[in-house]
Design a protein around this motif. Structure first.
Motif, PDB file in Angstrom:
ATOM      1  N   TYR A  85       0.985  -1.108   0.096  1.00 19.46           N
ATOM      2  CA  TYR A  85      -0.059   0.071   0.030  1.00 19.46           C
ATOM      3  C   TYR A  85       0.873   1.326  -0.084  1.00 19.46           C
ATOM      4  O   TYR A  85       0.610   2.173  -0.679  1.00 19.46           O
ATOM      5  CB  TYR A  85      -0.726  -0.027   1.339  1.00 19.46           C
ATOM      6  N   ARG A  92       2.368   7.106  -6.382  1.00 17.71           N
ATOM      7  CA  ARG A  92       1.560   8.203  -6.926  1.00 17.71           C
ATOM      8  C   ARG A  92       2.297   9.585  -6.540  1.00 17.71           C
ATOM      9  O   ARG A  92       2.026  10.572  -7.274  1.00 17.71           O
ATOM     10  CB  ARG A  92       0.338   8.158  -6.168  1.00 17.71           C
ATOM     11  N   LYS A 106      -0.550  13.449   1.784  1.00 18.52           N
ATOM     12  CA  LYS A 106      -1.998  12.802   1.357  1.00 18.52           C
ATOM     13  C   LYS A 106      -1.956  12.026   0.200  1.00 18.52           C
ATOM     14  O   LYS A 106      -2.887  11.102  -0.055  1.00 18.52           O
ATOM     15  CB  LYS A 106      -2.943  14.062   1.353  1.00 18.52           C
ATOM     16  N   ILE A 109      -2.119   8.172   0.472  1.00 15.90           N
ATOM     17  CA  ILE A 109      -3.457   7.694   0.821  1.00 15.90           C
ATOM     18  C   ILE A 109      -4.116   7.353  -0.444  1.00 15.90           C
ATOM     19  O   ILE A 109      -4.380   7.889  -1.311  1.00 15.90           O
ATOM     20  CB  ILE A 109      -4.286   8.610   1.714  1.00 15.90           C
ATOM     21  N   ILE A 110      -4.138   5.877  -0.528  1.00 19.16           N
ATOM     22  CA  ILE A 110      -4.851   5.296  -1.899  1.00 19.16           C
ATOM     23  C   ILE A 110      -6.176   4.573  -1.617  1.00 19.16           C
ATOM     24  O   ILE A 110      -6.254   4.019  -0.673  1.00 19.16           O
ATOM     25  CB  ILE A 110      -3.627   4.212  -2.369  1.00 19.16           C
ATOM     26  N   GLU A 111      -6.976   4.892  -2.622  1.00 21.77           N
ATOM     27  CA  GLU A 111      -8.385   4.658  -2.812  1.00 21.77           C
ATOM     28  C   GLU A 111      -8.333   2.903  -2.777  1.00 21.77           C
ATOM     29  O   GLU A 111      -7.407   2.274  -3.375  1.00 21.77           O
ATOM     30  CB  GLU A 111      -9.302   5.005  -3.739  1.00 21.77           C
ATOM     31  N   PRO A 112      -8.927   2.228  -1.801  1.00 18.45           N
ATOM     32  CA  PRO A 112      -9.218   0.887  -1.837  1.00 18.45           C
ATOM     33  C   PRO A 112      -9.237   0.276  -3.235  1.00 18.45           C
ATOM     34  O   PRO A 112      -8.569  -0.770  -3.469  1.00 18.45           O
ATOM     35  CB  PRO A 112     -10.452   0.399  -0.952  1.00 18.45           C
ATOM     36  N   LYS A 113     -10.021   0.443  -4.020  1.00 19.07           N
ATOM     37  CA  LYS A 113     -10.384   0.055  -5.465  1.00 19.07           C
ATOM     38  C   LYS A 113      -9.221   0.253  -6.229  1.00 19.07           C
ATOM     39  O   LYS A 113      -8.641  -0.883  -7.087  1.00 19.07           O
ATOM     40  CB  LYS A 113     -11.598   0.609  -6.166  1.00 19.07           C
ATOM     41  N   LEU A 114      -8.473   1.402  -6.359  1.00 23.94           N
ATOM     42  CA  LEU A 114      -7.311   1.327  -6.961  1.00 23.94           C
ATOM     43  C   LEU A 114      -6.111   0.720  -6.375  1.00 23.94           C
ATOM     44  O   LEU A 114      -5.354   0.154  -7.020  1.00 23.94           O
ATOM     45  CB  LEU A 114      -6.674   2.955  -6.763  1.00 23.94           C
ATOM     46  N   LYS A 158      -6.010   4.771 -13.962  1.00 21.16           N
ATOM     47  CA  LYS A 158      -7.135   3.989 -13.607  1.00 21.16           C
ATOM     48  C   LYS A 158      -7.631   3.058 -14.283  1.00 21.16           C
ATOM     49  O   LYS A 158      -8.978   2.436 -14.311  1.00 21.16           O
ATOM     50  CB  LYS A 158      -8.360   4.913 -13.091  1.00 21.16           C
TER      51      LYS A 158
END
Length: 224
Positions: A85, A92, A106, A109-114, A158
């Protein structure tokens, strides 16, 4: 004929970005190191506390050893997921920085789906690379180069796992030899960073992060 990216440009741009906020990037590297150590600590503690001489052990000691093994495996899995993670977050952040977009902690911090797509894409490519290494090593190296910017594609565009693998194959055509040379250059720069008791790595590691992100940036610009 494929357009080649410039190794010199990648490091030049990476250095330019780094020198604008050197303390920030050094701080990110320190954060990565501290988190990596902290994630390993529970497994080490469990291993130390788990009895390993079971020849004359009683039932309670055997049970404690078995529990210790499973707890250690659980902590190891959690540590692996957390490190992956964080790795995606660093990619990113450095891609945003190399692309001239706003970036801060910030960005880690990665979105769960990504994150899920990134892991699945990595697993798909990993299987293909493993098969390549079974075929006398050279195909594995070739596939490793072909999928080198895979995670950037997932993060930046994405894409789902399969689409990212397919797109990455197309993106690196004509540049895989140059990606190999870039890897050698990055390795050499980090070796130089180790000469000053490793202190130089706090400069060379962020620099190679940013240069790698710029390589992806150049590849997408050339292919667009």
């Amino acid at each position: 004929m494929a357009h080649r990216f410039s190794i010199k440009t990648a490091f030049s741009r990476g250095w330019e970005v780094f020198t604008k906020r050197p303390l920030f990037f050094v701080g990110v590297l320190l954060l990565v190191i501290v988190i990596a150590i902290a994630l390993q600590a529970p497994s080490i503690i469990v291993d130390v506390l788990t009895p390993d001489d079971l020849e004359n052990a009683n039932a309670a000691m055997v049970t404690a050893a078995l529990i210790g093994v499973w707890v250690s495996l659980l902590f190891g899995l959690i540590a692996w997921a957390a490190q992956q993670y964080l790795s995606v977050g660093v990619l990113r952040l450095t891609l945003d920085a190399a692309s001239g977009r706003p970036y801060s902690l910030k960005s880690l911090i990665i979105e769960p789906k990504l994150f899920l797509h990134a892991i699945l894409a990595s697993l798909v490519a990993g299987v293909l690379i493993f098969i390549g290494f079974l075929l006398l090593i050279i195909p594995g190296i070739y596939l490793s180069l072909a999928f080198a910017p895979l995670m950037y594609l997932v993060i930046d565009q994405k894409l789902g796992p399969v689409d990212a693998v397919q797109r990455c194959w197309e993106l690196t055509k004509g540049n895989r030899g140059w990606l190999f040379l870039f890897g050698l250059a990055s390795f050499g720069i980090n070796m130089l960073g180790m000469l000053a008791l490793g202190i130089g790595l706090f400069v060379t590691v962020p620099l190679t992060w940013l240069a790698t992100a710029d390589v992806y940036r150049q590849l997408t610009e050339k292919k667009s």
